[in-house]
Design a protein around this motif. Sequence first.
Motif, PDB file in Angstrom:
ATOM      1  N   LEU A  35       2.345   1.714  -3.442  1.00 20.61           N
ATOM      2  CA  LEU A  35       1.291   2.185  -4.346  1.00 20.61           C
ATOM      3  C   LEU A  35       1.064   3.681  -4.181  1.00 20.61           C
ATOM      4  O   LEU A  35       0.914   4.413  -5.151  1.00 20.61           O
ATOM      5  CB  LEU A  35      -0.026   1.480  -4.020  1.00 20.61           C
ATOM      6  CG  LEU A  35      -0.424   0.281  -4.848  1.00 20.61           C
ATOM      7  CD1 LEU A  35      -1.744  -0.258  -4.348  1.00 20.61           C
ATOM      8  CD2 LEU A  35      -0.553   0.639  -6.306  1.00 20.61           C
ATOM      9  N   ILE A  36       1.044   4.119  -2.939  1.00 22.39           N
ATOM     10  CA  ILE A  36       0.727   5.523  -2.702  1.00 22.39           C
ATOM     11  C   ILE A  36       1.889   6.437  -3.088  1.00 22.39           C
ATOM     12  O   ILE A  36       1.704   7.456  -3.746  1.00 22.39           O
ATOM     13  CB  ILE A  36       0.330   5.738  -1.224  1.00 22.39           C
ATOM     14  CG1 ILE A  36      -0.993   5.019  -0.950  1.00 22.39           C
ATOM     15  CG2 ILE A  36       0.193   7.221  -0.904  1.00 22.39           C
ATOM     16  CD1 ILE A  36      -1.361   4.966   0.503  1.00 22.39           C
ATOM     17  N   PHE A  37       3.088   6.041  -2.694  1.00 21.54           N
ATOM     18  CA  PHE A  37       4.207   6.975  -2.874  1.00 21.54           C
ATOM     19  C   PHE A  37       5.009   6.753  -4.150  1.00 21.54           C
ATOM     20  O   PHE A  37       5.661   7.659  -4.636  1.00 21.54           O
ATOM     21  CB  PHE A  37       5.122   6.957  -1.653  1.00 21.54           C
ATOM     22  CG  PHE A  37       4.431   7.458  -0.419  1.00 21.54           C
ATOM     23  CD1 PHE A  37       4.182   8.823  -0.266  1.00 21.54           C
ATOM     24  CD2 PHE A  37       3.990   6.589   0.556  1.00 21.54           C
ATOM     25  CE1 PHE A  37       3.523   9.301   0.847  1.00 21.54           C
ATOM     26  CE2 PHE A  37       3.333   7.059   1.681  1.00 21.54           C
ATOM     27  CZ  PHE A  37       3.095   8.417   1.821  1.00 21.54           C
ATOM     28  N   PRO A  87       3.729   5.259  -7.365  1.00 21.55           N
ATOM     29  CA  PRO A  87       2.749   4.555  -8.201  1.00 21.55           C
ATOM     30  C   PRO A  87       3.340   4.013  -9.490  1.00 21.55           C
ATOM     31  O   PRO A  87       2.742   3.165 -10.126  1.00 21.55           O
ATOM     32  CB  PRO A  87       1.682   5.611  -8.473  1.00 21.55           C
ATOM     33  CG  PRO A  87       2.290   6.907  -8.113  1.00 21.55           C
ATOM     34  CD  PRO A  87       3.364   6.637  -7.122  1.00 21.55           C
ATOM     35  N   VAL A 126       0.837  -1.197   0.000  1.00 18.86           N
ATOM     36  CA  VAL A 126       0.000   0.000   0.000  1.00 18.86           C
ATOM     37  C   VAL A 126       0.874   1.250   0.000  1.00 18.86           C
ATOM     38  O   VAL A 126       0.612   2.216  -0.718  1.00 18.86           O
ATOM     39  CB  VAL A 126      -0.960  -0.023   1.215  1.00 18.86           C
ATOM     40  CG1 VAL A 126      -1.707   1.293   1.326  1.00 18.86           C
ATOM     41  CG2 VAL A 126      -1.952  -1.169   1.069  1.00 18.86           C
TER      42      VAL A 126
END
Lengths: 286, 250, 323
Positions: free
Chosen positions: A273-275, A277, A270
Motif C-alpha cells: 500500500l505504501i510503496f 499504491p 501495508v
Amino acid sequence: MSGILASMIDGLLIGSVYGLAAMGLSLIWGVMDVINLTHGSMIALGMFGMYLLFAAIAGNPYVLLIPVIAAGLLLGILVYWLSVNWVVGRSQLMSLLSTFAVNMMVIGIGTAIWSTSPYNVDFSLSGITVGAYTFTGNHIAAAISALLIALLLEAFLYHTRAGKAIRAVADNRDAAELMGISSTRVLMVAFAIGIALAAASGALVSTLFPFTILSGAGYQLKSFVVTVLAGLGKPFGALVAGVLLGLLEGAVSPFIAVSWIPLIEFGLFVIVLIFFPRGIFGKATA
Amino acid sequence: MTGLLEVRGISKRFGGLQAVSDVSFTLNEGEILGLIGPNGAGKTSLFNLVNGVYKSDKGSIMFAGKDITGLSPDRVVRLGLARTHQIVRPLQGMTVLENVIVGACFGRENQSMHDAHATALEVLEKVGLAKRAYSPARALTLASKKRLEVARALAAKPKLLLLDEVLAGLNPTEIAQMIDIIHSIRDSGISVFMIEHVMQAIMNLSDRILVLNLGRKIAEAPPAEVVHNTDVVEAYLGFPDIVDKLRGMA
Amino acid sequence: MMTMLRRPLFWLILLLAGIFAWLPVRGNNVALREDLILVAVAIILTSNLNLMIGYTGYVNFGHIVFYGLGGYLGLYLATVRGWHLVISALVAGVLVSLVALLFGLGILRLRGAYFALATIGVLVAVQAFVANFEPWGRSTGMYVSFDSYAPLGGPRHALWTTYFLVIGVMALSLLLSLAIKSSKFGLGLFAIREDEDAAIVLGVNATVYKAIIYSVSAFLPAVAGALMFFKNGMIDPSIAFEYMLSLEGIVMLMLGGSGTVAGAALGAGLYERLRSYLLTSPRLSEFHLVIAGGLLLLVIRLAPGGLIGWLYRLIPHSREVVE
C-alpha cells in the motif's frame, strides 16, 4: 524439496479461490469507488448458503454453486439499495460506514442463527496422488470452478452490452451517462455481481475447510491484500494476485508456524500500500 | 540587480507529456508579471512547480535569495510565496473567517490564533468579504469564493502572490472589483504573478508578460511588445479572436 | 490556559468526572463501578478516535491496537518487571505513542480509504505478532500475579484505585480533545480534514501534523489499556485486540457527532449503556450487533452530524457551549 513444490501447488489451488473473492471486491471498488465492507459477511453467507443447500438436497456442491450465485445476485441488489445507492459519489467515509453497518447486521443475524461454532460441508472428491503427495480432490475442483467463474465474468464484461456498460461506467461515469447509460442500474448490476462472486468464493471455501459465521472476516482481509496487490479495479489482476498469495502461503507454510502467516500477509499488505499504491502491476500516471 | 523570484531552466514531464520545458524568467520586486498562453500551454503546471506542488525534473527556483527548489508547498508559503487555485478550493465545512485564519496562522508570520483573527478580519475587509465572515464557505457564490481564495493567500502576508485565473467566470462588475483588489495588493508592496485569460485585464494590469506555448517560454516582454511578437501571434493562430483582441488592445 | 477556564465545557467535563468518581463510592456500589468503568473506557477510546476521524478526517479501523498494546506493555511492566502500576501505565502510553509515530510515518502517506485499509492491516499484523510473541505468553496471554496488587494496598483497594485512575484518564481525554480543538494545531487538523492539498498550500505541514495526532491519539487509550487489563487480571490477544470493539468505537462516534468533544462522550456513553443492556437482556443479547449496525445506518443516513449535529441544527447557539 518436492514437499515445498506440493505445498505450493496446493497453495496455488486455494489461491484461486482467494482470487475469486478478491475479484468481487475489486469489481465493486473499480466501478463505483466503494470499498465494500460487507464483503466478509457475504463470503460467510456463501458458506452457509452452500451448507444449507447441501444439507437439504445433498447434491453435488459444484452444481449447487449455481443457486448460490443466483441468491448472491439477489442479495447484492438488496444490499445495494440498503446501503450503497445513496453513498455513491459521496465521501469514502460514508460508504465505508454504511457498508460496515450492513456487515454488522448480517454478522449479528448470522450469529443469532448459527452461533459462532464451526460447520462443514461433508463432501469429498478423491484426490490425485503424485509420488508421496496427494492433492485433495476438493482443492482441485474448487480451483477449476473459480477459474470457470472468472472466465464467465470475463466473457460477460467484454462480450455483452451490459458488461460493456459496466466497463464504460468504471472508466468514466459522467461520460457514460452522457451516452445514455443509466449509471444507477449499471452500478446495481456491478454490485450484485461483486456480491455473487463473494458468495461463490465462500461456497467454494466451505468445501475446503470448516467455517463459522465469522470466517468471512479473514477472507475479506485476504481480499483486501489481493486487491491492493493487483491494483484497484482490476478484477483479473486480482485473480492472478490471489493465486500469487496462495503460492506465497504454500511456499512459506512448510517453514514457519501457521500463526505467523497473517503477520507476513498484512506486513506485505501495508508495505505494498505504501510503496505501490497502484498495485504491483500498476503503472504510475500523472 | 537580482529579482524576487528567479526561475532557471525549469522542466517537468508527465509520462509522455512535457508539461514545462526549460523555462527561465525573473520576477522583479514590486512588479505584476502576467502569464498567458493557449490552453494546455503549461501555465498552471508552472505555478505548481514554483510553489512546490510538483517537484521539478530539472532547473532551479530562487525566491527572495533562497533556493526553494524541491521545497514542499507548506514550506514555500512560510517563506512568503502564497497562491490561489484556478478551481476554487475553500475549506467547505469552515466559515469564511476560519478559512482566512488558517491562511494567517500558517503563513509567513506564523501568527498565533489571536493575531490571525485580527489579520483575517483586516484582509476580509480589503477584499470586500467582511459581511460574509461568519457564513459557511460552501454557501458563497463563485465570485465570493474567488475573493476568499485571494483573502486566504493575502492573510499569509506574502511577498509574492500567485493568482491563477481569479477573473475567470466573473461578470464585468465583479471583474472590475477584482482588478481594484489586485491594484491595491500591488500598492501594498506585494509582487504579483498572475495567470489570466481575460486579455484586457492582464494587458492593463501587467508590467510585463510571460508567454508559454507547449510548455516553452516564447516571449517575455511588456504588453505592448508581446502583442506584436510573431511567435505569440502564431501560438494563438488557432484562436484568431484572441489575436484580434490582443491587437485591438495594444 | 486562561481561556480554557472560561469555557463551559471545561467545567462540564470536570463535573462529569466528579460524578463518575462519586456515584459508586456512595454506598460502596461495586456493580455500578464496574458499569461506569466500561462507560469511561468507551469515552476514552471514542474521544481519542475522534482526534483522527472527527478532527483530521482519517478513518482508523484499528484504533483498538493502541489499547491492546498498552494493556500488554502495562501488564508486562507491572507484573513481570514489578513496576508500580501508574509508572507502568505511563511508560506503556509513551512506548505505544512512539510505536504509533513509527507506524504513522509509514501509513499516513496514504489517503482516504487506503489509509483506512492499512489500519486494518496494522491491527491484524500486530495481533498476529503478539499471538506469536513468547515473552508475552503467545496466544494464552499473561496473568497478573497476586503480588502485583500489594503496592496498591491489596486487591480490593487496587480495584478502586484503578477505577479512579481510569476516570482521570477519561477526564484527560476529553480535556485533550477540547484543548486541541481550540488550538492552532487543531485548526491545522480541521483544514486537513476539509481538503488536505489546499491545507498544504496554505502552509499546514500535513505530514507532521498527521503523524503527531496519530501518535497523540494512541497515548491515553494505551494508558487506559494498561489500567484496565491490570484490573481484569489477565490479557490475551483476542480480548486485547478485539476488532469488533474497534469498529464499535466508530459507531459511538458517529452516533454522538464526529468532530465534537461532547459528541464523542455522549455517543460513547449512550452506546455503551445500550450495548450492556442488550448483552444482559436474555431476549436481545444475540441481536446487539444487528441493532448497532441498524443504528449506525440510520444515523449516517438521517443525521450525519450525529446527536450533537442535530442539536446544532435545533439550537444554533448551542455551538458556543457544546463544542
